[in-house]
Design a protein around this motif. Structure first.
Motif, short mmCIF file in Angstrom:
data_model
loop_
_atom_site.label_atom_id
_atom_site.label_comp_id
_atom_site.label_asym_id
_atom_site.label_seq_id
_atom_site.Cartn_x
_atom_site.Cartn_y
_atom_site.Cartn_z
N ARG A 56 3.64 -5.12 8.77
CA ARG A 56 3.25 -5.36 7.96
C ARG A 56 3.05 -5.18 6.10
O ARG A 56 4.26 -4.12 6.16
CB ARG A 56 2.00 -4.53 7.91
N ILE A 57 2.85 -5.69 4.45
CA ILE A 57 2.95 -4.79 3.87
C ILE A 57 1.36 -3.38 3.91
O ILE A 57 0.42 -3.68 4.06
CB ILE A 57 2.23 -6.09 2.69
N ILE A 58 1.87 -2.27 2.54
CA ILE A 58 0.78 -1.54 3.06
C ILE A 58 0.94 -1.17 1.80
O ILE A 58 2.07 -1.08 0.82
CB ILE A 58 1.21 -0.29 3.25
N GLU A 59 0.15 -1.18 1.50
CA GLU A 59 -0.35 -0.14 0.32
C GLU A 59 -0.36 1.43 -0.21
O GLU A 59 -1.07 1.42 0.78
CB GLU A 59 -2.10 -0.91 -1.31
N ASN A 60 0.04 2.19 -1.36
CA ASN A 60 -0.21 3.63 -1.14
C ASN A 60 0.75 3.39 0.13
O ASN A 60 0.26 4.82 0.75
CB ASN A 60 -1.06 3.69 -1.63
N ALA A 61 2.06 3.89 0.44
CA ALA A 61 2.48 3.75 1.74
C ALA A 61 2.58 5.27 1.48
O ALA A 61 3.15 6.30 2.97
CB ALA A 61 3.75 3.40 2.05
N GLY A 62 3.72 5.53 0.18
CA GLY A 62 3.88 7.14 0.50
C GLY A 62 4.73 7.14 0.98
O GLY A 62 6.17 6.77 0.37
N ASP A 63 5.40 8.88 1.44
CA ASP A 63 7.31 8.59 1.78
C ASP A 63 7.47 8.07 2.78
O ASP A 63 6.37 7.94 4.09
CB ASP A 63 7.16 9.87 2.12
N LEU A 64 8.07 6.59 2.67
CA LEU A 64 8.56 5.69 3.08
C LEU A 64 9.56 6.38 4.77
O LEU A 64 8.78 6.11 5.90
CB LEU A 64 9.38 4.10 2.98
N LYS A 65 10.62 7.31 4.66
CA LYS A 65 10.94 7.98 5.23
C LYS A 65 9.84 8.64 6.35
O LYS A 65 9.84 9.22 7.37
CB LYS A 65 12.29 8.82 4.98
N MET A 66 9.13 9.40 5.77
CA MET A 66 8.13 9.79 6.42
C MET A 66 7.29 9.50 7.59
O MET A 66 6.83 10.01 8.01
CB MET A 66 7.39 10.97 5.12
#
Length: 863
Positions: free
Chosen positions: A762-772
């Motif tokens: 999926r594409i997500i807006e405002n995903a934040g810290d990706l690794k987290m």
């Protein structure tokens, strides 16, 4: 035992009695010869004379030159310690004739000193001459009593000296001393058997070689001789080994005390190496060189690490080499007082390097031991392995080769060089610079004395053009006299104008070319044809600013000594019109209190408005007065001494203010690290300080307005805001984490199942810290889950892939994001369970999502 001090004095006195001018040794760090890492021969400082760039101030000279040979053509490093007569540092005794006496006197005096004064056994001396130099052969046979069969002819490899591929050159005559059994001498051994030691080389410079290789006679013939001081000391004391003389024995004795290991000639390689290397290191550091990763700095580092490695063989695992400097300083205090003067700086520099290398040496030796235990590759250490030891553990190639020889192994030197070249290619990018000179022939306008500098007292002069060369509107001029100061000693060259009827030249820079002061400029109007008389005028406001900054460097130097200690020495400087830069020998950053102390001392001396005392005196008298010689300047027998009464006294050829009060004010604007043991200070003076204060006031006023507080309360207000910001960021992070957890749970509830594996692409807006987010996916999935998330950050596509642990043997997150990163014009990677990558092509994001879905399904299907 004949002392080395007596030998040096007797050599110099012998030639002074024959009307030779004593010339002090030049620095082992060549100041104005970019072709050399180190001074490696006595003739180096006279090179401009041989090339015709400078006229000598005397026709005959004698000296003892400090030399270092550890790189390039003259590289004796591997022989040091293994034999008893090669050294990295040595003194070259020499006598010179600049167009005065020639072969006969050079040969006669060399023989007289060796056999009549020093009483060396003539039956042990052999002489070689160039095979075509019949003149030298006749002179040896006619003016000396050497046996004719002891004068041998050799080819150009042994007896023809050349400065380079082109330039001055000529035949030479070498004097060899036989150290073995008298009954076993033979002409066959000369230049082949190590028992025949070359002790003196007489070079007769009589030709010039052009680019085609043709030799033509020089208008004046010169003599350049070099006698190895250490070898002569051994010969005159009946010793085969140079290390058995008082040049080395005090140092070797100190090594024995420090290591509790007695020295013996048969088993003393470590003592010899360390005794030699401490001399090379101390003299190089005293003259301004420092250990580093490039050029001469890397050579110093190699030599120091080689000494430290041999120290390990004597059981020394803690820094100890630096403790030998005081012994060397004591032995050299009369001939070369710079070792004593800079002892603290030398000790601190060597100790810091020893400590640094000690941290990695033992680990490197462990790695080396593991490499050599693996016999699957035979007796060869690969270039890759040698480079790893160099790159990771600081092992120079020659150290690895030394260790390898002890194990009866070889090192793949060509493979190592391949890796070195690759590293240099990766590191390349800093760029090179070159001074662009006008490559045109000189136009001679008038003849006579040129380049008389009158700029200490005048900024304008009526001058006569001696010669010029021109390329379109660019021009270079030499005048009979000039007020323009040529760049040297750290002070930049003057700018200004040169004018005549209808002609205006803007001078952009002034530099020395040999004896001449060269004015580099641009023709603004008119033409130079037929112009002889011109008016030369220095830009006065710029010169005044330069003078303020130059005098301030002298005050700064002394203020640093008073604040930090006598170990502080100048290691470089730049005096410009807008600021000054001063490099000092010190091994830690200056505290704010120390910087304030330095500023206060300088400004107090500015406030005293002392009149500078500038006078010409002899070098010896100036040193007796306590004058400090500055790095980056060459001094003749007469020197210019600049004194701030009651405060500082330095030798300096630069321009200065009349009174310290003319500086106005002094302010340090930066203090940084330049290299190991060297700090750099930048400062401003005069009106620039007032301008800086105005800038600070403006900034403080604007900050106060924004913060709505007085300038004294600005720090407290900023601390409050920083604390509030940290608190707000923590709250925001907690909110985002909560939001992210909700997003992950929502997405997992919508996961598609493919062959029993839940997948999310999926594409997500405002995903934040990706690794987290990836960790959260894995935590909620627990097993049989793959998440491939796309987002946009700073207008660039980003990708994250998370895989549960039970699937990582089948599905590699790192491989997935790497492939998709390439698809988006970028790259990335990571571990099998969690990886991220980025791209550049935002337009392909939707396609990348579909490509990612297809890629995951394809991997699942194959497995």
């Amino acid at each position: 035992m004949k002392s080395s001090q007596d030998i040096r004095k007797e050599f110099i006195s012998f030639f002074k009695d024959r009307e030779h001018q004593f010339v002090r040794s030049s620095s082992v760090v060549p100041i104005d010869d970019p072709t050399l890492l180190f001074t490696n021969a006595g003739m180096n400082q006279f090179k401009p004379i041989f090339l015709g760039q400078e006229s000598p101030g005397y026709l005959r000279a004698v000296n003892s030159q400090k030399c270092i040979r550890v790189s390039g053509k003259h590289n004796d490093l591997e022989e040091v310690g293994v034999d008893n007569y090669h050294h990295t540092f040595f003194e070259m005794l020499g006598n010179w004739s600049f167009g005065d006496y020639y072969k006969e006197d050079a040969i006669k005096w060399a023989w007289e000193l060796l056999t009549d004064v020093w009483k060396i056994d003539k039956d042990r001396l052999w002489v070689t001459i160039f095979q075509d130099d019949d003149e030298a052969g006749k002179i040896w046979n006619n003016v000396t009593d050497i046996a004719h069969d002891r004068v041998l002819k050799f080819g150009s490899k042994d007896n023809f000296w050349e400065m380079g591929e082109t330039g001055p050159c000529g035949p030479c005559s070498e004097i060899h001393y036989y150290t073995g059994d008298l009954t076993k001498q033979s002409p066959v051994g000369v230049n082949k058997d190590e028992n025949y030691r070359e002790i003196w080389n007489l070079v007769f410079i009589q030709y010039n070689r052009d680019e085609s290789g043709k030799l033509t006679d020089l208008p004046a013939k010169h003599v350049d001789t070099g006698a190895g001081f250490e070898r002569l000391a051994a010969v005159l004391n009946g010793k085969v080994s140079n290390y058995e003389t008082d040049i080395f024995l005090p140092i070797i004795d100190e090594i024995s005390k420090l290591t509790d290991c007695e020295y013996s000639e048969s088993d003393g390689a470590a003592h010899r190496v360390i005794a030699d290397h401490i001399r090379m290191l101390s003299f190089a550091i005293a003259d301004g060189a420092l250990p580093g990763n490039e050029g001469r700095g890397y050579v110093l580092r190699r030599v120091l690490r080689r000494a430290a490695r041999f120290g390990r063989s004597l059981g020394m695992h803690e820094p100890f080499i630096y403790k030998l400097v005081s012994t060397l300083a004591k032995e050299m205090k009369d001939a070369f007082p710079e070792i004593k003067e800079k002892r603290l700086h030398i000790e601190k520099t060597i100790r810091a390097e020893e400590s640094s290398f000690g941290d990695t040496l033992d680990r490197g030796l462990d790695i080396f031991s593991k490499i050599t235990k693996d016999k699957s590759k035979g007796d060869l250490i690969s270039g890759d392995e040698a480079f790893r030891l160099y790159d990771t553990f600081g092992f120079p190639l020659d150290l690895t080769q030394l260790l390898a020889r002890e194990k009866e192994m070889l090192v793949d030197e060509s493979g190592f060089q391949v890796q070195m070249d690759l590293q240099k290619e990766r590191a390349r990018g800093a760029g090179n610079f070159a001074i662009s000179l006008i490559e045109k022939e000189w136009n001679i306008v008038t003849t006579g004395k040129s380049s008389e500098f009158i700029g200490y007292s005048q900024l304008k002069s009526d001058s006569i053009i001696r010669k010029y060369r021109q390329d379109n509107n660019k021009i270079e001029l030499i005048l009979d006299k000039t007020p323009f100061y040529a760049e040297q000693g750290g002070q930049i060259g003057d700018t200004g104008t040169i004018q005549s009827d209808g002609l205006t030249i803007q001078v952009n820079d002034t530099r020395k070319e040999g004896d001449d002061i060269a004015h580099f400029g641009t023709i603004i109007s008119g033409a130079i044809e037929a112009k002889v008389n011109v008016e030369a005028e220095v830009k006065s406001d710029r010169r005044n600013n330069i003078q303020r900054n130059h005098t301030a460097t002298h005050l700064l130097h002394q203020a640093l000594k008073l604040t930090l200690g006598e170990h502080v020495h100048q290691a470089g400087s730049m005096v410009s019109h807008d600021r000054l830069r001063f490099d000092l020998t010190h091994h830690e950053s200056l505290t704010s209190d120390q910087l304030i102390s330095v500023e206060n001392i300088v400004n107090e001396n500015i406030g005293s408005n002392s009149k500078l005392d500038v006078r010409i005196t002899s070098y010896d008298q100036a040193k007796q007065t306590g004058a400090v010689a500055l790095f980056g300047e060459k001094y003749g027998n007469e020197v210019r001494m600049v004194t701030v009464p009651g405060f500082s006294c330095e030798l300096c050829g630069g321009t200065h203010v009349n009174r310290t009060g003319d500086i106005g004010a002094f302010k340090i604007i930066s203090e940084t690290s330049l290299a190991t043991g060297v700090r750099r200070i930048e400062a401003i003076t005069g009106a620039a300080v007032i301008d800086l204060i105005h800038d600070y006031e403006k900034i403080l006023h604007e900050c106060g307005m924004i913060l709505k507080t007085g300038f004294k309360d600005i720090p407290d207000k900023l601390n409050q805001l920083v604390t509030q910001k940290k608190h707000s960021e923590k709250q925001l992070e907690e909110l985002l984490q909560g939001s992210q957890k909700e997003i992950v749970r929502d997405l997992i509830s919508q996961a598609e199942s493919f062959n029993g594996i839940r997948t999310i692409v999926r594409i997500i807006e405002n995903a934040g810290d990706l690794k987290m987010m990836g960790d959260e996916f894995r935590s909620v999935f627990k097993t049989n889950g793959v998440a491939l998330i796309f987002t946009v950050l700073n207008q660039k596509p980003m990708i994250m892939c998370a895989v549960t642990d039970n699937l990582t043997s089948r599905i590699q997150a790192g491989n997935i994001v790497k492939e998709l990163g390439k698809f988006l014009g970028g790259g990335g990677g990571g571990k099998p369970h969690l990886a991220t990558s980025g791209g550049k092509d935002l337009a392909k994001l939707d396609d990348a999502v579909q490509a990612g879905k297809n890629l995951i399904q394809s991997i699942i299907s194959k497995n």
